[in-house]
Design a protein around this motif. Structure first.
Motif, mmCIF file in Angstrom:
data_model
loop_
_atom_site.group_PDB
_atom_site.id
_atom_site.type_symbol
_atom_site.label_atom_id
_atom_site.label_comp_id
_atom_site.label_asym_id
_atom_site.label_seq_id
_atom_site.Cartn_x
_atom_site.Cartn_y
_atom_site.Cartn_z
ATOM 1 N N LEU A 107 0.661 -1.195 0.112
ATOM 2 C CA LEU A 107 -0.100 -0.063 0.032
ATOM 3 C C LEU A 107 0.793 1.241 -0.008
ATOM 4 O O LEU A 107 1.855 1.422 0.673
ATOM 5 C CB LEU A 107 -0.915 0.205 1.268
ATOM 6 C CG LEU A 107 -1.800 -1.242 1.300
ATOM 7 C CD1 LEU A 107 -2.635 -1.175 2.747
ATOM 8 C CD2 LEU A 107 -2.675 -1.245 0.303
ATOM 9 N N MET A 108 0.339 2.278 -0.796
ATOM 10 C CA MET A 108 1.334 3.754 -0.851
ATOM 11 C C MET A 108 0.235 4.686 -0.917
ATOM 12 O O MET A 108 -0.741 4.584 -1.897
ATOM 13 C CB MET A 108 2.200 3.704 -1.932
ATOM 14 C CG MET A 108 3.498 3.073 -1.878
ATOM 15 S SD MET A 108 4.809 3.385 -2.809
ATOM 16 C CE MET A 108 4.683 5.113 -2.742
ATOM 17 N N PHE A 109 0.272 5.546 -0.087
ATOM 18 C CA PHE A 109 -0.806 6.434 -0.050
ATOM 19 C C PHE A 109 -0.133 7.993 -0.220
ATOM 20 O O PHE A 109 1.071 8.192 -0.169
ATOM 21 C CB PHE A 109 -1.626 6.713 1.222
ATOM 22 C CG PHE A 109 -2.290 5.417 1.570
ATOM 23 C CD1 PHE A 109 -3.554 5.163 0.725
ATOM 24 C CD2 PHE A 109 -1.862 4.231 2.247
ATOM 25 C CE1 PHE A 109 -4.224 3.778 1.019
ATOM 26 C CE2 PHE A 109 -2.420 2.981 2.274
ATOM 27 C CZ PHE A 109 -3.731 2.774 1.568
ATOM 28 N N GLN A 110 -0.864 8.928 -0.367
ATOM 29 C CA GLN A 110 -0.320 10.300 -0.335
ATOM 30 C C GLN A 110 0.450 10.729 0.792
ATOM 31 O O GLN A 110 1.536 11.332 0.664
ATOM 32 C CB GLN A 110 -1.306 11.500 -0.620
ATOM 33 C CG GLN A 110 -1.054 12.797 -0.564
ATOM 34 C CD GLN A 110 -2.245 13.792 -0.766
ATOM 35 O OE1 GLN A 110 -3.509 13.542 -0.979
ATOM 36 N NE2 GLN A 110 -1.987 15.186 -0.445
ATOM 37 N N ASP A 111 -0.168 10.379 1.982
ATOM 38 C CA ASP A 111 0.806 10.401 3.326
ATOM 39 C C ASP A 111 1.477 9.249 3.530
ATOM 40 O O ASP A 111 0.986 8.117 3.518
ATOM 41 C CB ASP A 111 -0.544 10.299 4.431
ATOM 42 C CG ASP A 111 0.265 10.623 5.910
ATOM 43 O OD1 ASP A 111 1.589 10.653 5.758
ATOM 44 O OD2 ASP A 111 -0.526 10.470 6.882
ATOM 45 N N PHE A 112 2.648 9.553 3.349
ATOM 46 C CA PHE A 112 3.964 8.339 3.499
ATOM 47 C C PHE A 112 3.729 7.576 4.576
ATOM 48 O O PHE A 112 4.260 6.449 4.506
ATOM 49 C CB PHE A 112 5.193 9.061 3.393
ATOM 50 C CG PHE A 112 5.575 10.145 2.076
ATOM 51 C CD1 PHE A 112 4.907 9.704 1.047
ATOM 52 C CD2 PHE A 112 6.087 11.343 2.230
ATOM 53 C CE1 PHE A 112 4.943 10.613 -0.151
ATOM 54 C CE2 PHE A 112 6.272 12.108 1.202
ATOM 55 C CZ PHE A 112 5.624 11.826 0.006
ATOM 56 N N ALA A 113 3.452 8.076 5.990
ATOM 57 C CA ALA A 113 2.916 7.174 6.971
ATOM 58 C C ALA A 113 4.341 6.569 7.496
ATOM 59 O O ALA A 113 4.176 5.595 7.943
ATOM 60 C CB ALA A 113 1.773 6.335 6.665
#
Length: 374
Positions: A97-103
């Motif tokens: 999973l990859m999102f705008q928020d790198f987390a």
């Protein structure tokens, strides 16, 4: 059952890496995902493209396992992972999973962030982390912390972390939208190269047509919870299904007319309107880069040609330079507004009379939308 899929431009007779079959999802009785189906093969990048609220992120969440479809089935390598009788938990699906928020974890080093969730011996983990960070150009930052990195570097760390467990499918939700425009293209290209090297099947959610065309092997254009058009970037751009699809990818010009004897009369001459009945209102759609401009010759324009048809007289309303091209806005004698894009600098004065023609092979004829009843 034998599935016919995609891999490196060849047909393969095996189950796709990911198959989504007729999934639906509603919230409060409102359909958000409505009968969505598609397949993705190893090494293929499929982009879910559409405006906010079209259902693309919900579709991704269902594939990831953080939401459940109301109906439909999802299979990975031919085995169900979601459906009426099965719900494999997210951590057991083999997805990254990859999102705008790198987390990224702020208290962990870059190396420990990438290693988080990896299985194996300490040596095996360290080798995998070093390999991935080297491939994204961050080997020297092994012991650095996220706050010491730029946004682009943090994005690469997030990519390395997502790829570390060798996921069979990578799910990406607007992962580049938080990056500076100057960095974005380079990071996209590096990400795509690495994903291809790993042979990972990718589902990318984006609202940016340019990003979808740059990265996708296939684009699924979504609208109101449905896939309204699917195809390779070149095909979906050059053969839009309707005016709205054409307008989603770029600015458009719209010339209205009525069909008479399978022809539509316009200021640019007659256009064929196959499939449209006599008396039907239609719209001829063309993109600004496919308009041609010529100079006035004592009240006359150039002679008609097969490529451009009839030239129409137009008055300049506005012209502006926008970096690598000029945008010139016109008004035809009948009041129709037009916009043309011209490479380089071309800034005619307001109210100047010029002549405009359309690339006929780049025009689309669509039914005009029906007017709401008064």
């Amino acid at each position: 059952m034998v599935f016919i899929g995609y891999r490196e431009g060849h047909r393969v007779t095996e189950a796709p890496r990911l198959e989504v079959r007729s999934i639906t999802r509603a919230f409060g009785g409102r359909p958000v995902v409505n009968d969505v189906s598609f397949t993705v093969e190893p090494g293929q990048v499929t982009c879910l493209l559409g405006p906010s609220g079209c259902g693309k992120s919900t579709t991704l969440r269902i594939i990831a396992g953080v939401d459940r479809p109301d109906t439909g089935v999802i299979l990975m390598d031919g085995k169900p992972i979601a459906g009426p009788d099965v719900m494999v938990p997210p951590e057991s699906r083999g997805t990254g999973l990859m999102f705008q928020d790198f987390a990224l974890f702020p208290h962990l080093s870059v190396a420990d962030n990438v290693a988080f969730g990896l299985k194996g011996t300490r040596t095996e983990k360290r080798l995998r982390v070093r390999d991935l960070l080297g491939r994204v150009g961050l080997a020297r930052y092994l012991d650095s912390f996220p706050h010491e990195l730029s946004g682009g570097e943090q994005q690469r760390v997030a990519l390395a972390r997502a790829l570390a467990p060798n996921p069979r499918i990578m799910l990406m939700d607007e992962p580049f939208s938080g990056l500076d425009n100057r960095l974005r293209d380079g990071i996209r290209d590096e990400t795509l190269e690495l994903l291809k090297e790993e042979g990972t099947a990718v589902v990318l959610v984006t609202h940016e047509p340019e990003e979808a065309m740059r990265m996708g092997d296939e684009i699924l254009l979504m609208r109101q919870g449905r896939i309204v058009q699917a195809g390779a970037p070149y095909n979906i751009y050059n053969a839009p299904m309707d005016r709205e699809a054409a307008a989603f990818f770029s600015d458009i010009n719209v010339i209205r007319g009525r069909v008479e004897g399978a022809l539509t009369r316009t200021a640019f001459g007659q256009f064929l309107a196959p499939g449209h009945p006599d008396g039907a209102d239609v719209e001829i759609v063309i993109r600004p880069q496919h308009l041609s401009i010529d100079f006035d010759r004592d009240g006359h324009g150039p002679a008609p040609t097969e490529e451009h048809g009839t030239w129409a007289r137009a008055r300049v309303v506005r012209a502006r330079f926008v970096g690598n091209e000029s945008i010139v806005e016109f008004e035809l004698d009948d009041g129709t507004p037009l916009k043309a894009s011209v490479p380089g600098v071309f800034l005619p004065k307001t109210d100047r009379v010029l002549w405009v023609a359309l690339r006929r092979d780049r025009c689309f004829v669509f039914p005009a939308p029906r007017k709401a009843a008064e």
